[in-house]
Design a protein around this motif. Structure first.
Motif, short mmCIF file in Angstrom:
data_model
loop_
_atom_site.label_atom_id
_atom_site.label_comp_id
_atom_site.label_asym_id
_atom_site.label_seq_id
_atom_site.Cartn_x
_atom_site.Cartn_y
_atom_site.Cartn_z
N ALA A 15 -0.80 -35.79 41.19
CA ALA A 15 -0.27 -34.45 40.96
C ALA A 15 0.95 -34.47 40.05
O ALA A 15 1.07 -33.64 39.13
N LEU A 16 1.86 -35.41 40.27
CA LEU A 16 3.07 -35.45 39.47
C LEU A 16 2.80 -35.91 38.04
O LEU A 16 3.44 -35.44 37.10
N ALA A 27 9.10 -41.79 41.75
CA ALA A 27 9.80 -43.04 42.09
C ALA A 27 10.45 -42.94 43.47
O ALA A 27 10.41 -43.90 44.25
N GLN A 28 11.01 -41.79 43.79
CA GLN A 28 11.62 -41.60 45.11
C GLN A 28 10.57 -41.64 46.20
O GLN A 28 10.78 -42.26 47.26
N ILE A 29 9.44 -40.99 45.96
CA ILE A 29 8.35 -41.00 46.95
C ILE A 29 7.85 -42.42 47.16
O ILE A 29 7.67 -42.87 48.30
N VAL A 76 3.85 -30.47 31.14
CA VAL A 76 5.13 -30.26 30.46
C VAL A 76 5.04 -30.82 29.03
O VAL A 76 5.46 -30.18 28.08
N ARG A 77 4.44 -32.01 28.90
CA ARG A 77 4.29 -32.62 27.57
C ARG A 77 3.48 -31.71 26.65
O ARG A 77 3.83 -31.52 25.48
N GLU A 78 2.40 -31.15 27.18
CA GLU A 78 1.55 -30.27 26.37
C GLU A 78 2.32 -29.03 25.90
O GLU A 78 2.14 -28.57 24.78
N LYS A 79 3.17 -28.51 26.77
CA LYS A 79 3.89 -27.28 26.44
C LYS A 79 5.14 -27.53 25.59
O LYS A 79 5.44 -26.78 24.67
N TYR A 80 5.89 -28.61 25.92
CA TYR A 80 7.19 -28.82 25.28
C TYR A 80 7.27 -30.05 24.38
O TYR A 80 8.27 -30.26 23.71
N GLY A 81 6.25 -30.89 24.41
CA GLY A 81 6.24 -32.05 23.54
C GLY A 81 6.86 -33.30 24.13
O GLY A 81 6.97 -34.32 23.46
N PHE A 82 7.27 -33.26 25.40
CA PHE A 82 7.82 -34.45 26.06
C PHE A 82 7.47 -34.39 27.54
O PHE A 82 7.28 -33.32 28.11
N ALA A 83 7.35 -35.56 28.13
CA ALA A 83 7.00 -35.66 29.54
C ALA A 83 8.15 -35.17 30.42
O ALA A 83 9.30 -35.09 29.97
N CYS A 84 7.86 -34.88 31.65
CA CYS A 84 8.87 -34.41 32.60
C CYS A 84 9.49 -35.59 33.34
O CYS A 84 8.85 -36.17 34.23
N SER A 85 10.69 -35.94 32.97
CA SER A 85 11.35 -37.07 33.63
C SER A 85 11.65 -36.77 35.09
O SER A 85 11.65 -37.69 35.92
N ALA A 86 11.88 -35.51 35.43
CA ALA A 86 12.15 -35.16 36.83
C ALA A 86 10.93 -35.44 37.71
O ALA A 86 11.08 -35.87 38.86
N VAL A 94 7.42 -23.99 38.59
CA VAL A 94 7.62 -25.23 39.34
C VAL A 94 7.20 -25.01 40.78
O VAL A 94 7.01 -23.87 41.22
N MET A 95 7.05 -26.09 41.51
CA MET A 95 6.73 -26.00 42.92
C MET A 95 7.52 -27.06 43.66
O MET A 95 7.70 -28.17 43.16
N HIS A 96 8.00 -26.70 44.82
CA HIS A 96 8.67 -27.65 45.69
C HIS A 96 7.79 -27.86 46.91
O HIS A 96 7.04 -26.94 47.32
N PHE A 97 7.85 -29.04 47.47
CA PHE A 97 7.11 -29.30 48.69
C PHE A 97 7.98 -30.16 49.60
O PHE A 97 8.67 -31.06 49.14
N ARG A 98 7.96 -29.81 50.87
CA ARG A 98 8.78 -30.54 51.84
C ARG A 98 7.85 -31.43 52.65
O ARG A 98 6.83 -30.97 53.15
#
Length: 94
Positions: free
Chosen positions: A47-48, A71-73, A55-65, A3-7
């Protein structure tokens, strides 16, 4: 999956910590760089979405986070939409 965080610093000087499920955000933003508001939102959107699809490719579902972060941005950006000169700074990428 790394993961990556950005401020970011919004045009009014407030800062926010943002999350990406993928390091792809590092391909869209540079620490210390300022982006026009619309450009920043579009880059974040791309990017998001890519991160979520990874995430979908790896785990089979999109990343809701990732979608929650977008949505917050978008909600924050709406506050400055009337200012054609509004810029968002990338404080750091973590």
């Amino acid at each position: 999956m790394p993961v990556m965080h950005f401020r970011v610093q919004w045009p009014d000087g407030t800062e926010a910590n943002c999350y990406s499920p993928s390091t792809v955000v590092g391909e869209y933003f540079v620490a210390g760089q300022r982006y026009a508001l619309d450009d920043f939102v579009e880059r974040a959107r791309e990017a998001l979405h890519i991160g979520s699809e990874r995430v979908r490719e790896k785990y089979g579902f999109a990343c809701s986070a990732a979608m929650d972060q977008l949505a917050q941005i978008e909600a924050q950006a709406e506050r400055f939409a009337s200012d054609a000169q509004a810029k968002v700074s990338i404080v750091e990428l973590l």
